[in-house]
Design an enzyme around this catalytic site. Structure first.
Site, PDB file in Angstrom:
ATOM      1  N   ASN A   1      21.573  41.207  47.297  1.00 49.59           N
ATOM      2  CA  ASN A   1      23.007  41.670  47.620  1.00 49.59           C
ATOM      3  C   ASN A   1      22.813  43.093  48.239  1.00 49.59           C
ATOM      4  OD1 ASN A   1      25.253  43.507  47.029  1.00 49.59           O
ATOM      5  ND2 ASN A   1      26.313  41.602  46.257  1.00 49.59           N
TER       6      ASN A   1
ATOM      7  N   SER B   1      27.576  38.097  48.475  1.00 55.07           N
ATOM      8  CA  SER B   1      28.653  39.363  48.379  1.00 55.07           C
ATOM      9  C   SER B   1      29.724  39.509  47.455  1.00 55.07           C
ATOM     10  CB  SER B   1      29.156  39.322  49.796  1.00 55.07           C
ATOM     11  OG  SER B   1      30.214  40.295  49.854  1.00 55.07           O
ATOM     12  N   GLU B   2      30.041  40.483  46.950  1.00 59.57           N
ATOM     13  CA  GLU B   2      31.042  40.743  46.053  1.00 59.57           C
ATOM     14  C   GLU B   2      32.575  40.213  46.483  1.00 59.57           C
ATOM     15  OE1 GLU B   2      28.995  42.918  47.064  1.00 59.57           O
ATOM     16  OE2 GLU B   2      29.134  44.769  45.556  1.00 59.57           O
ATOM     17  N   SER B   3      32.772  40.124  47.889  1.00 60.64           N
ATOM     18  CA  SER B   3      33.844  39.478  48.398  1.00 60.64           C
ATOM     19  C   SER B   3      34.013  37.885  47.968  1.00 60.64           C
ATOM     20  CB  SER B   3      33.952  39.884  49.663  1.00 60.64           C
ATOM     21  OG  SER B   3      32.786  39.355  50.553  1.00 60.64           O
ATOM     22  N   GLY B   4      32.905  37.524  47.419  1.00 57.66           N
ATOM     23  CA  GLY B   4      32.924  35.865  46.832  1.00 57.66           C
ATOM     24  C   GLY B   4      32.479  34.881  48.037  1.00 57.66           C
TER      25      GLY B   4
END
Lengths: 227, 223
Positions: free
Chosen positions: B28, B51-54
């Site tokens: 990440n 990514s934390e956005s999925g």
């Protein structure tokens, strides 16, 4: 099928959001936010909203519209502040007109998941040894220090998806799924703004991403730019 | 004066960090210099970006003209699609981080202490800051690498004995790559591993707040 969760307009779908409501907002950037619903809400001049959102930082015009309209008294977000000196959220926070609560992104997601799943909160290792742990209940679980985080429930969730059928089953496109599908279950009333509304049966049940039980209202997206 | 010596540019920092990513690892990348790292991972070494956005298995940043508004990272930047990509909820994205499934995260920082405390979310002079997913990553990722400039805009050291900025995580950083040196925080203190070409260990110490532990041999910055 006569039954349908489809509303005629964004305005009709947000008409009963009262002053003081807690509103969960979907979308990681302005790109996948429920812009028509937010615009309709800003037009109503509601007051004292608590807005829970991913960020206002990365092109989140939707939330800025609500803040600029004076609808918001509190923001809960992992990244509420802009980078520039003339950031509206920062200005309002400094003048005391806006309460801002910064929460680690994953902790915020888990607090809402708890609310939507009927769980009485969670113990998380995130933020141990930092100011985020101050005043919180700490417990050592399997040798790891964790802090208690309570559920966070919304009165309304406003989200964006690509496609819905009349019973509220949703399909997203790309990274639109990430934050929108995370907030949808945590509110008493969830409203989905979608690009396309199809007949029940048109979405393969194997491929439904958010089951309709979590979705109360559907509106068609307004592609007009927010203004 | 070591403060005036030539420093490496941001791309060189990114190239050095890229060498730290094991083939097949899940990585990440934070905002800033860390984002540049994906441009320098060679094709042989398959790395899976998270990514934390999925999004998992996304590509590096999209080139101009091929941006897809539905394929973004946590910073709202456009990504390239690659075969084998997956989308999921942010709840799952953070389960992957906290659950120990993300092998390496590369983050920027305001300060890192001798024992690896990280401060990267708030400048005290501003009074507020954005935490984003950094605190989750600091707590959950197997390995935290910091990629940053060695000194801030005013020349203040960012590698310090103790952080005085609000912390993101304690003892979480395992490697620091700057435009001057590569360092390893340890329980005993900050160990200097590599120095930029033309820099002596003493010159690196001159621009560093933390007391450096200088081994018998300090390698030249390897790029």
């Amino acid at each position: 099928m006569a039954f349908s969760k489809l509303y005629d307009s964004a305005a009709a779908a947000v008409a009963d959001i009262p002053n003081g409501a807690t509103v969960l907002l979907g979308g990681v950037s302005g790109a996948n936010a429920p812009t028509a619903l937010v615009s309709a809400l800003a037009d109503r001049n509601v007051r004292d909203l608590t807005c829970v959102c991913d960020s206002t930082y990365y092109g989140a015009e939707a939330l800025h519209r609500l803040v600029a309209a004076g609808c918001v008294s509190r923001i809960i977000s992992p990244a509420p502040f802009g980078s520039g000196k003339d950031d509206m959220v920062h200005e309002l926070w400094r003048s005391g007109d806006l309460t801002v609560e910064v929460v680690p992104w994953g902790t915020l997601a888990e607090r809402m998941r708890s609310a939507g799943a009927g769980i009485g909160g969670v113990f998380l290792p995130v933020g141990i040894g930092t100011r985020f742990a101050e005043g919180k209940e700490i417990r050592v679980v399997n040798g790891v220090e964790c802090m208690f985080e309570p559920p966070l429930r919304g009165d309304f969730a406003l989200i964006r998806a690509a496609r819905a059928d009349g019973v509220g089953n949703l399909v997203y496109v790309g990274a639109q799924r990430g934050w929108n599908s995370a907030v949808v279950s945590a509110a008493r009333v969830a409203v989905a703004e979608v690009d396309q509304v199809v007949e029940p049966g048109s979405i393969d049940p194997e491929l439904v991403i958010t089951p309709g039980i979590f979705v109360n209202r559907i509106v068609r997206a307004n592609s007009a730019p927010i203004g | 004066m070591s403060a005036d010596k030539e420093r490496l540019d941001r791309a060189i920092i990114a190239i050095r960090v890229a060498k730290e990513l094991p083939a097949g690892s899940c990585v990440n990348l934070g905002i800033g210099i860390p984002t540049l790292v994906s441009m320098f991972v060679d094709d042989e070494s398959v790395v899976f970006y998270h990514s934390e956005s999925g999004v998992l298995n996304c590509g590096p940043l999209a080139e101009e003209g091929s941006e897809d508004i539905d394929l973004i990272n946590a910073g709202g930047q456009f990504l390239q699609p690659v075969p084998g990509m997956a989308y999921f909820s942010s709840v799952d994205a953070f389960a992957m981080i906290r659950g120990g499934h993300v092998d390496v995260t590369v983050l920027g920082a305001h300060q890192v202490s001798a024992t690896g405390d990280l401060a990267n979310w708030m400048l005290p002079e501003r009074g507020v800051g954005n935490i984003g997913g950094a605190m989750d990553l600091a707590a959950g990722a197997d390995k935290v690498i910091v990629a940053m400039e060695h000194n801030d805009r005013n020349g203040n050291p960012k590698v310090v004995q103790e952080c005085d900025f609000p912390l993101t995580g304690r003892g979480c950083v395992s490697l620091i790559v700057t435009d001057v040196a590569v360092m390893e925080p340890t329980p005993d203190g900050m160990v200097l591993r590599e120095a930029a070409p033309g820099w002596t260990p003493e010159e690196v110490q001159g621009v560093t707040g933390a007391r450096l532990i200088i081994p018998d041999s300090v390698a030249e910055y390897e790029v």
